[in-house]
Motif scaffolding. Structure first.
Motif, PDB file in Angstrom:
ATOM      1  N   PRO A 185       0.556  -1.195  -0.019  1.00 14.17           N
ATOM      2  CA  PRO A 185      -0.047  -0.204   0.084  1.00 14.17           C
ATOM      3  C   PRO A 185       0.990   1.351   0.241  1.00 14.17           C
ATOM      4  CG  PRO A 185      -0.528  -1.506   1.620  1.00 14.17           C
ATOM      5  CD  PRO A 185       0.660  -1.912   1.231  1.00 14.17           C
ATOM      6  N   ASN A 186       0.194   2.243  -0.671  1.00 15.68           N
ATOM      7  CA  ASN A 186       1.080   3.403  -0.828  1.00 15.68           C
ATOM      8  C   ASN A 186       0.535   4.514   0.522  1.00 15.68           C
ATOM      9  OD1 ASN A 186       2.151   6.183  -1.245  1.00 15.68           O
ATOM     10  ND2 ASN A 186       1.891   6.061  -3.392  1.00 15.68           N
ATOM     11  N   PRO A 187       1.355   4.722   1.481  1.00 16.04           N
ATOM     12  CA  PRO A 187       0.649   5.640   2.596  1.00 16.04           C
ATOM     13  C   PRO A 187       0.079   6.883   1.768  1.00 16.04           C
ATOM     14  CG  PRO A 187       2.814   5.273   2.805  1.00 16.04           C
ATOM     15  CD  PRO A 187       2.490   4.692   1.687  1.00 16.04           C
ATOM     16  N   ASP A 188       0.954   7.580   0.792  1.00  9.46           N
ATOM     17  CA  ASP A 188       0.910   8.834   0.347  1.00  9.46           C
ATOM     18  C   ASP A 188      -0.498   8.917  -0.644  1.00  9.46           C
ATOM     19  OD1 ASP A 188       3.200   9.638   1.490  1.00  9.46           O
ATOM     20  OD2 ASP A 188       4.211   9.164  -0.481  1.00  9.46           O
ATOM     21  N   ARG A 189      -0.903   7.763  -1.237  1.00 10.71           N
ATOM     22  CA  ARG A 189      -2.270   7.806  -2.012  1.00 10.71           C
ATOM     23  C   ARG A 189      -2.990   6.316  -1.970  1.00 10.71           C
ATOM     24  NH1 ARG A 189      -0.896  10.666  -7.724  1.00 10.71           N
ATOM     25  NH2 ARG A 189      -2.980  11.210  -7.341  1.00 10.71           N
ATOM     26  N   ALA A 190      -4.100   6.660  -1.489  1.00 11.49           N
ATOM     27  CA  ALA A 190      -4.901   5.502  -1.315  1.00 11.49           C
ATOM     28  C   ALA A 190      -5.214   4.525  -2.625  1.00 11.49           C
ATOM     29  CB  ALA A 190      -6.326   5.796  -0.818  1.00 11.49           C
ATOM     30  N   ARG A 191      -5.216   5.150  -3.700  1.00 17.91           N
ATOM     31  CA  ARG A 191      -5.452   4.114  -4.942  1.00 17.91           C
ATOM     32  C   ARG A 191      -4.182   3.969  -5.760  1.00 17.91           C
ATOM     33  NH1 ARG A 191     -10.282   7.269  -7.507  1.00 17.91           N
ATOM     34  NH2 ARG A 191      -8.892   7.351  -9.355  1.00 17.91           N
ATOM     35  N   SER A 192      -3.054   3.970  -5.066  1.00 17.92           N
ATOM     36  CA  SER A 192      -1.713   3.754  -5.396  1.00 17.92           C
ATOM     37  C   SER A 192      -1.059   2.757  -4.939  1.00 17.92           C
ATOM     38  CB  SER A 192      -0.891   5.230  -5.526  1.00 17.92           C
ATOM     39  OG  SER A 192       0.572   4.795  -6.139  1.00 17.92           O
ATOM     40  N   TRP A 193       0.006   2.240  -5.440  1.00 21.34           N
ATOM     41  CA  TRP A 193       0.684   1.339  -4.618  1.00 21.34           C
ATOM     42  C   TRP A 193       2.406   1.613  -4.865  1.00 21.34           C
ATOM     43  CZ3 TRP A 193      -1.888  -2.597  -2.256  1.00 21.34           C
ATOM     44  CH2 TRP A 193      -3.022  -2.828  -2.842  1.00 21.34           C
ATOM     45  N   ARG A 194       3.095   1.018  -3.966  1.00 23.96           N
ATOM     46  CA  ARG A 194       4.494   0.990  -4.074  1.00 23.96           C
ATOM     47  C   ARG A 194       4.999  -0.394  -4.126  1.00 23.96           C
ATOM     48  NH1 ARG A 194       6.798   5.566  -2.479  1.00 23.96           N
ATOM     49  NH2 ARG A 194       5.636   7.213  -1.472  1.00 23.96           N
ATOM     50  N   TYR A 195       6.165  -0.546  -4.714  1.00 21.56           N
ATOM     51  CA  TYR A 195       6.721  -2.037  -4.991  1.00 21.56           C
ATOM     52  C   TYR A 195       8.279  -2.006  -4.519  1.00 21.56           C
ATOM     53  CZ  TYR A 195       2.802  -1.656  -8.331  1.00 21.56           C
ATOM     54  OH  TYR A 195       1.450  -1.589  -8.839  1.00 21.56           O
ATOM     55  N   ARG A 196       8.348  -3.347  -4.274  1.00 20.28           N
ATOM     56  CA  ARG A 196       9.640  -3.635  -3.458  1.00 20.28           C
ATOM     57  C   ARG A 196      10.211  -4.934  -3.919  1.00 20.28           C
ATOM     58  NH1 ARG A 196       8.853  -3.338   2.687  1.00 20.28           N
ATOM     59  NH2 ARG A 196       8.665  -1.278   2.506  1.00 20.28           N
ATOM     60  N   LEU A 197      11.501  -4.904  -3.967  1.00 14.28           N
ATOM     61  CA  LEU A 197      12.070  -6.282  -4.059  1.00 14.28           C
ATOM     62  C   LEU A 197      11.723  -7.530  -3.255  1.00 14.28           C
ATOM     63  CD1 LEU A 197      15.362  -5.299  -5.666  1.00 14.28           C
ATOM     64  CD2 LEU A 197      13.571  -6.210  -7.176  1.00 14.28           C
ATOM     65  N   THR A 198      11.370  -8.525  -3.634  1.00 18.69           N
ATOM     66  CA  THR A 198      11.515  -9.515  -2.413  1.00 18.69           C
ATOM     67  C   THR A 198      13.024 -10.096  -2.423  1.00 18.69           C
ATOM     68  OG1 THR A 198      11.263 -11.409  -4.190  1.00 18.69           O
ATOM     69  CG2 THR A 198       8.989 -10.428  -3.321  1.00 18.69           C
ATOM     70  N   ALA A 199      13.240 -10.945  -1.513  1.00 20.23           N
ATOM     71  CA  ALA A 199      14.426 -11.453  -1.279  1.00 20.23           C
ATOM     72  C   ALA A 199      15.153 -12.046  -2.622  1.00 20.23           C
ATOM     73  CB  ALA A 199      14.622 -12.400  -0.075  1.00 20.23           C
ATOM     74  N   LYS A 200      14.223 -12.896  -3.046  1.00 17.44           N
ATOM     75  CA  LYS A 200      14.453 -13.587  -4.457  1.00 17.44           C
ATOM     76  C   LYS A 200      14.683 -12.547  -5.444  1.00 17.44           C
ATOM     77  CE  LYS A 200      12.103 -16.644  -7.749  1.00 17.44           C
ATOM     78  NZ  LYS A 200      11.186 -17.428  -8.139  1.00 17.44           N
ATOM     79  N   GLY A 201      14.028 -11.555  -5.447  1.00 17.24           N
ATOM     80  CA  GLY A 201      14.211 -10.561  -6.534  1.00 17.24           C
ATOM     81  C   GLY A 201      15.382  -9.801  -6.317  1.00 17.24           C
ATOM     82  N   LYS A 202      15.877  -9.631  -5.148  1.00 14.46           N
ATOM     83  CA  LYS A 202      17.308  -9.005  -4.662  1.00 14.46           C
ATOM     84  C   LYS A 202      18.252  -9.889  -5.091  1.00 14.46           C
ATOM     85  CE  LYS A 202      15.781  -6.257  -0.811  1.00 14.46           C
ATOM     86  NZ  LYS A 202      15.714  -5.996   0.724  1.00 14.46           N
ATOM     87  N   ASP A 203      18.239 -11.145  -4.901  1.00 11.42           N
ATOM     88  CA  ASP A 203      19.174 -11.920  -5.315  1.00 11.42           C
ATOM     89  C   ASP A 203      19.314 -12.110  -6.776  1.00 11.42           C
ATOM     90  OD1 ASP A 203      19.637 -12.765  -2.658  1.00 11.42           O
ATOM     91  OD2 ASP A 203      18.457 -14.769  -2.960  1.00 11.42           O
ATOM     92  N   VAL A 204      18.274 -12.139  -7.456  1.00 10.61           N
ATOM     93  CA  VAL A 204      18.207 -12.277  -9.029  1.00 10.61           C
ATOM     94  C   VAL A 204      19.029 -10.806  -9.567  1.00 10.61           C
ATOM     95  CG1 VAL A 204      16.804 -12.120 -11.126  1.00 10.61           C
ATOM     96  CG2 VAL A 204      16.465 -13.774  -9.233  1.00 10.61           C
ATOM     97  N   ILE A 205      18.748  -9.775  -9.179  1.00 13.28           N
ATOM     98  CA  ILE A 205      19.244  -8.568  -9.588  1.00 13.28           C
ATOM     99  C   ILE A 205      20.831  -8.253  -9.511  1.00 13.28           C
ATOM    100  CG2 ILE A 205      18.328  -6.985  -8.069  1.00 13.28           C
ATOM    101  CD1 ILE A 205      18.684  -6.259 -11.805  1.00 13.28           C
ATOM    102  N   SER A 206      20.998  -8.837  -8.064  1.00 12.91           N
ATOM    103  CA  SER A 206      22.413  -8.501  -7.704  1.00 12.91           C
ATOM    104  C   SER A 206      23.387  -9.521  -8.574  1.00 12.91           C
ATOM    105  CB  SER A 206      22.313  -9.058  -6.042  1.00 12.91           C
ATOM    106  OG  SER A 206      21.840  -7.994  -5.347  1.00 12.91           O
ATOM    107  N   ALA A 207      22.704 -10.660  -8.735  1.00 14.78           N
ATOM    108  CA  ALA A 207      23.513 -11.662  -9.601  1.00 14.78           C
ATOM    109  C   ALA A 207      23.744 -11.056 -11.033  1.00 14.78           C
ATOM    110  CB  ALA A 207      22.774 -13.047  -9.526  1.00 14.78           C
ATOM    111  N   ILE A 208      22.711 -10.487 -11.517  1.00 17.88           N
ATOM    112  CA  ILE A 208      22.634  -9.995 -12.958  1.00 17.88           C
ATOM    113  C   ILE A 208      23.697  -8.815 -12.759  1.00 17.88           C
ATOM    114  CG2 ILE A 208      21.555  -8.690 -14.604  1.00 17.88           C
ATOM    115  CD1 ILE A 208      18.957 -10.406 -13.870  1.00 17.88           C
TER     116      ILE A 208
END
Length: 149
Positions: A85-108
């Motif tokens: 959820p985006n605390p700044d806007r009710a109808r908006s979202w924030r996105y965050r890397l998961t641990a798996k996502g961090k591992d993938v982009i770090s390896a790349i």
């Protein structure tokens, strides 16, 4: 001045094959880690801008909103990114890397960094600095021209 313009024109013309080759190399590396080039871009965008919204990612990556939304859905389904959820806007979202996502982009990024180090060994710091300044200036110049059209 004519010679300078000829060199500049040649440099701009060399950009198209450079981008094709960079994209092909990035695609090859991304595939080894199970992601597409677009997914890799979103992962890196979130690596550099944690908890970004889709519009921020689109702006930072210079990608269209619809494309960012589609790729975000893909990386969420692959459990590389989570939606918050985006605390700044009710109808908006924030996105965050998961641990798996961090591992993938770090390896790349580690793979790509090793290749860039190998290339940089044959270049002077001055040449690399000049190239970066010129590429950034050209990108900004042509972005302005594109907006005027």
């Amino acid at each position: 001045m004519t010679q300078t313009l000829d060199h500049l024109y040649q440099a701009v013309q060399a950009t198209r094959p450079l981008l094709r080759n960079i994209t092909a190399a990035v695609e090859q590396g991304s595939r080894r880690h199970g992601v597409t080039v677009g997914q890799r871009a979103i992962l890196e965008g979130l690596f550099l801008h944690p908890d970004a919204t889709a519009p921020v990612l689109g702006s930072e990556l210079q990608m269209k909103r619809q494309y960012v939304a589609r790729v975000l859905q893909e990386v969420i389904a692959a459990e590389l990114v989570k939606k918050l959820p985006n605390p700044d806007r009710a109808r908006s979202w924030r996105y965050r890397l998961t641990a798996k996502g961090k591992d993938v982009i770090s390896a790349i990024r580690a793979d790509e960094t090793s290749k860039l180090i190998a290339f940089a060994e044959g270049q002077t710091t001055e040449d690399l600095d000049a190239y970066c300044r010129l590429q950034i200036a050209l990108t900004q110049y042509f972005a302005l021209l594109a907006k005027e059209s």
